[in-house]
Design a protein around this motif. Structure first.
Motif, PDB file in Angstrom:
ATOM      1  N   PRO A 137       1.852   6.553   2.519  1.00 37.68           N
ATOM      2  CA  PRO A 137       3.245   6.846   2.888  1.00 37.68           C
ATOM      3  C   PRO A 137       4.148   5.665   2.551  1.00 37.68           C
ATOM      4  CG  PRO A 137       1.995   6.223   4.837  1.00 37.68           C
ATOM      5  CD  PRO A 137       1.026   6.231   3.692  1.00 37.68           C
ATOM      6  N   LEU A 138       5.191   5.929   1.794  1.00 37.71           N
ATOM      7  CA  LEU A 138       6.170   4.903   1.448  1.00 37.71           C
ATOM      8  C   LEU A 138       7.546   5.350   1.936  1.00 37.71           C
ATOM      9  CD1 LEU A 138       5.064   4.114  -2.241  1.00 37.71           C
ATOM     10  CD2 LEU A 138       4.367   2.955  -0.126  1.00 37.71           C
ATOM     11  N   LEU A 139       8.333   4.396   2.371  1.00 33.96           N
ATOM     12  CA  LEU A 139       9.664   4.728   2.862  1.00 33.96           C
ATOM     13  C   LEU A 139      10.477   5.424   1.778  1.00 33.96           C
ATOM     14  CD1 LEU A 139      10.602   1.499   4.857  1.00 33.96           C
ATOM     15  CD2 LEU A 139      10.301   3.795   5.808  1.00 33.96           C
ATOM     16  N   ALA A 140      11.039   6.575   2.139  1.00 32.84           N
ATOM     17  CA  ALA A 140      11.859   7.302   1.175  1.00 32.84           C
ATOM     18  C   ALA A 140      13.134   6.530   0.860  1.00 32.84           C
ATOM     19  CB  ALA A 140      12.199   8.690   1.723  1.00 32.84           C
ATOM     20  N   GLN A 141      13.646   5.796   1.841  1.00 31.07           N
ATOM     21  CA  GLN A 141      14.849   4.974   1.657  1.00 31.07           C
ATOM     22  C   GLN A 141      14.561   3.569   2.187  1.00 31.07           C
ATOM     23  OE1 GLN A 141      17.763   7.311   3.868  1.00 31.07           O
ATOM     24  NE2 GLN A 141      18.490   8.246   1.973  1.00 31.07           N
TER      25      GLN A 141
ATOM     26  N   ALA B 260      -1.198  15.803   2.582  1.00 29.05           N
ATOM     27  CA  ALA B 260      -0.002  16.054   1.763  1.00 29.05           C
ATOM     28  C   ALA B 260      -0.243  15.694   0.306  1.00 29.05           C
ATOM     29  CB  ALA B 260       1.182  15.248   2.308  1.00 29.05           C
ATOM     30  N   ARG B 261       0.430  16.408  -0.592  1.00 32.16           N
ATOM     31  CA  ARG B 261       0.363  16.087  -2.017  1.00 32.16           C
ATOM     32  C   ARG B 261       1.388  15.018  -2.364  1.00 32.16           C
ATOM     33  NH1 ARG B 261       1.208  21.961  -4.475  1.00 32.16           N
ATOM     34  NH2 ARG B 261       2.847  21.845  -2.867  1.00 32.16           N
ATOM     35  N   ASP B 262       1.191  14.365  -3.488  1.00 29.57           N
ATOM     36  CA  ASP B 262       2.141  13.339  -3.916  1.00 29.57           C
ATOM     37  C   ASP B 262       3.540  13.931  -4.035  1.00 29.57           C
ATOM     38  OD1 ASP B 262       0.135  11.542  -3.972  1.00 29.57           O
ATOM     39  OD2 ASP B 262       0.133  11.207  -6.133  1.00 29.57           O
ATOM     40  N   GLY B 263       4.502  13.185  -3.592  1.00 30.05           N
ATOM     41  CA  GLY B 263       5.889  13.635  -3.640  1.00 30.05           C
ATOM     42  C   GLY B 263       6.340  14.359  -2.401  1.00 30.05           C
ATOM     43  N   THR B 264       5.380  14.694  -1.521  1.00 31.05           N
ATOM     44  CA  THR B 264       5.732  15.370  -0.278  1.00 31.05           C
ATOM     45  C   THR B 264       6.334  14.361   0.713  1.00 31.05           C
ATOM     46  OG1 THR B 264       3.900  16.932  -0.588  1.00 31.05           O
ATOM     47  CG2 THR B 264       4.861  16.777   1.629  1.00 31.05           C
ATOM     48  N   THR B 265       7.288  14.804   1.482  1.00 32.29           N
ATOM     49  CA  THR B 265       7.894  13.928   2.485  1.00 32.29           C
ATOM     50  C   THR B 265       7.382  14.285   3.875  1.00 32.29           C
ATOM     51  OG1 THR B 265       9.802  15.399   2.740  1.00 32.29           O
ATOM     52  CG2 THR B 265       9.998  13.607   1.143  1.00 32.29           C
ATOM     53  N   VAL B 266       7.179  13.269   4.681  1.00 31.02           N
ATOM     54  CA  VAL B 266       6.756  13.454   6.073  1.00 31.02           C
ATOM     55  C   VAL B 266       7.612  12.552   6.958  1.00 31.02           C
ATOM     56  CG1 VAL B 266       4.378  14.077   5.494  1.00 31.02           C
ATOM     57  CG2 VAL B 266       4.975  11.674   5.871  1.00 31.02           C
ATOM     58  N   THR B 267       7.732  12.959   8.209  1.00 28.73           N
ATOM     59  CA  THR B 267       8.509  12.170   9.169  1.00 28.73           C
ATOM     60  C   THR B 267       7.593  11.201   9.891  1.00 28.73           C
ATOM     61  OG1 THR B 267      10.061  13.994   9.507  1.00 28.73           O
ATOM     62  CG2 THR B 267      10.012  12.265  11.186  1.00 28.73           C
ATOM     63  N   GLY B 268       8.002   9.941   9.933  1.00 26.63           N
ATOM     64  CA  GLY B 268       7.185   8.907  10.545  1.00 26.63           C
ATOM     65  C   GLY B 268       7.287   8.867  12.055  1.00 26.63           C
ATOM     66  N   VAL B 269       6.628   7.891  12.628  1.00 31.92           N
ATOM     67  CA  VAL B 269       6.630   7.704  14.086  1.00 31.92           C
ATOM     68  C   VAL B 269       7.267   6.349  14.404  1.00 31.92           C
ATOM     69  CG1 VAL B 269       4.590   9.122  14.431  1.00 31.92           C
ATOM     70  CG2 VAL B 269       4.318   6.673  14.010  1.00 31.92           C
ATOM     71  N   ALA B 270       7.534   6.152  15.679  1.00 32.07           N
ATOM     72  CA  ALA B 270       8.153   4.896  16.107  1.00 32.07           C
ATOM     73  C   ALA B 270       7.213   3.720  15.856  1.00 32.07           C
ATOM     74  CB  ALA B 270       8.500   4.973  17.596  1.00 32.07           C
ATOM     75  N   ASP B 271       7.744   2.672  15.293  1.00 26.04           N
ATOM     76  CA  ASP B 271       6.974   1.442  15.090  1.00 26.04           C
ATOM     77  C   ASP B 271       7.954   0.285  14.929  1.00 26.04           C
ATOM     78  OD1 ASP B 271       4.858  -0.227  14.873  1.00 26.04           O
ATOM     79  OD2 ASP B 271       4.281   0.359  12.846  1.00 26.04           O
ATOM     80  N   LEU B 272       7.500  -0.900  15.266  1.00 30.93           N
ATOM     81  CA  LEU B 272       8.352  -2.085  15.172  1.00 30.93           C
ATOM     82  C   LEU B 272       8.061  -2.843  13.895  1.00 30.93           C
ATOM     83  CD1 LEU B 272       8.340  -3.593  18.792  1.00 30.93           C
ATOM     84  CD2 LEU B 272      10.166  -2.320  17.669  1.00 30.93           C
TER      85      LEU B 272
ATOM     86  N   GLU C 208      14.963   9.431  13.033  1.00 36.31           N
ATOM     87  CA  GLU C 208      13.868   9.855  12.161  1.00 36.31           C
ATOM     88  C   GLU C 208      13.821   8.996  10.899  1.00 36.31           C
ATOM     89  OE1 GLU C 208      14.074  13.960  11.235  1.00 36.31           O
ATOM     90  OE2 GLU C 208      13.475  14.624  13.238  1.00 36.31           O
ATOM     91  N   VAL C 209      12.600   8.678  10.487  1.00 38.40           N
ATOM     92  CA  VAL C 209      12.375   7.921   9.254  1.00 38.40           C
ATOM     93  C   VAL C 209      11.476   8.769   8.353  1.00 38.40           C
ATOM     94  CG1 VAL C 209      11.426   5.832   8.223  1.00 38.40           C
ATOM     95  CG2 VAL C 209      12.619   5.707  10.421  1.00 38.40           C
ATOM     96  N   THR C 210      11.924   8.992   7.128  1.00 41.50           N
ATOM     97  CA  THR C 210      11.196   9.844   6.190  1.00 41.50           C
ATOM     98  C   THR C 210      10.359   8.994   5.232  1.00 41.50           C
ATOM     99  OG1 THR C 210      12.948  11.502   6.290  1.00 41.50           O
ATOM    100  CG2 THR C 210      11.403  11.641   4.439  1.00 41.50           C
ATOM    101  N   TYR C 211       9.122   9.452   5.012  1.00 47.65           N
ATOM    102  CA  TYR C 211       8.208   8.790   4.087  1.00 47.65           C
ATOM    103  C   TYR C 211       7.874   9.746   2.936  1.00 47.65           C
ATOM    104  CZ  TYR C 211       7.381   5.206   7.637  1.00 47.65           C
ATOM    105  OH  TYR C 211       7.542   4.195   8.548  1.00 47.65           O
ATOM    106  N   VAL C 212       7.626   9.169   1.786  1.00 46.24           N
ATOM    107  CA  VAL C 212       7.182   9.937   0.614  1.00 46.24           C
ATOM    108  C   VAL C 212       5.735   9.575   0.350  1.00 46.24           C
ATOM    109  CG1 VAL C 212       7.519  10.386  -1.836  1.00 46.24           C
ATOM    110  CG2 VAL C 212       9.502   9.977  -0.353  1.00 46.24           C
TER     111      VAL C 212
END
Length: 205
Positions: free
Chosen positions: A51-55, A129-141, A41-45
């Motif tokens: 969506p920006l990578l949380a890490q 989603a509101r700013d600051g909310t985290t969502v789980t991304g999907v598979a991508d290369l 899983e990859v989390t985005y903010v």
């Protein structure tokens, strides 16, 4: 002018190439689903609707690429072995081209199909989603170079087996030929023709 034999040979080449490429290509969607279901899983903010990578320096995106590379590598090797077992002498070039083209197409399909799984839900979550909310991304290369991890191993496996495994010529099933020992009535006889005027041992009759 190309004779009937030449036309049949060319037709056989095209059919072998097309069938091999099509069969390998059709495995791409299945691999794409497997990849999408097994990626980390990859989390985005969400920041201003984007969506920006949380890490950004995390191992998630790298793990997604690595998982695709591993699955594609195994799929490519299996395709190469299957192609070798299904082929025969005279089909090598057509089979290799089919594995290369089909492997490339299958890798692209696997990427595209895997990326679409869960994509609609991800996009809806980003939009609402509101700013600051985290969502789980999907598979991508991120590293598109891993797409070659399917066709290259397929071709390499086929070529290696061709070098290591000795195929019999077409129509040869390993029967003893003229001049080879054969079993007749429990004794070995040399089936080579005797010289004129002599028996098989060279003695005068």
């Amino acid at each position: 002018m190309r004779g009937p034999t030449g036309r049949l040979s060319a037709m056989r080449f095209l059919v072998t190439w097309a069938v091999t490429a099509a069969i390998v290509t059709l495995t791409g969607p299945l691999v794409g689903v497997l990849w999408a279901k097994t990626v980390p899983e990859v989390t985005y903010v969400i920041v201003q609707g984007e969506p920006l990578l949380a890490q950004p320096e995390g191992q998630g995106p790298i793990g997604i690429d690595a998982r695709f590379a591993l699955i594609a590598l195994v799929a490519g090797l299996l395709c190469g072995v299957a192609g070798f077992l299904a082929g025969g002498r005279g089909d090598d070039v057509a089979m290799l081209l089919g594995l290369a083209v089909g492997g490339t197409a299958a890798a692209v399909l696997a990427w595209k199909i895997g990326h679409t799984i869960g994509l609609d839900a991800f996009q809806d979550a980003v939009q609402t989603a509101r700013d600051g909310t985290t969502v789980t991304g999907v598979a991508d290369l991120r590293a598109k170079g891993v797409l070659v991890f399917w066709p290259l191993p397929a071709v390499a496996a086929y070529g290696l087996l061709e070098l290591v495994v000795r195929r019999l010529p077409a129509g040869d099933r390993g029967e003893a030929g003229a001049g080879e020992a054969d079993e007749v009535g429990g004794d070995e006889f040399d089936l080579e023709s005797a010289p004129a005027g002599r028996d098989v041992d060279g003695r005068e009759p």
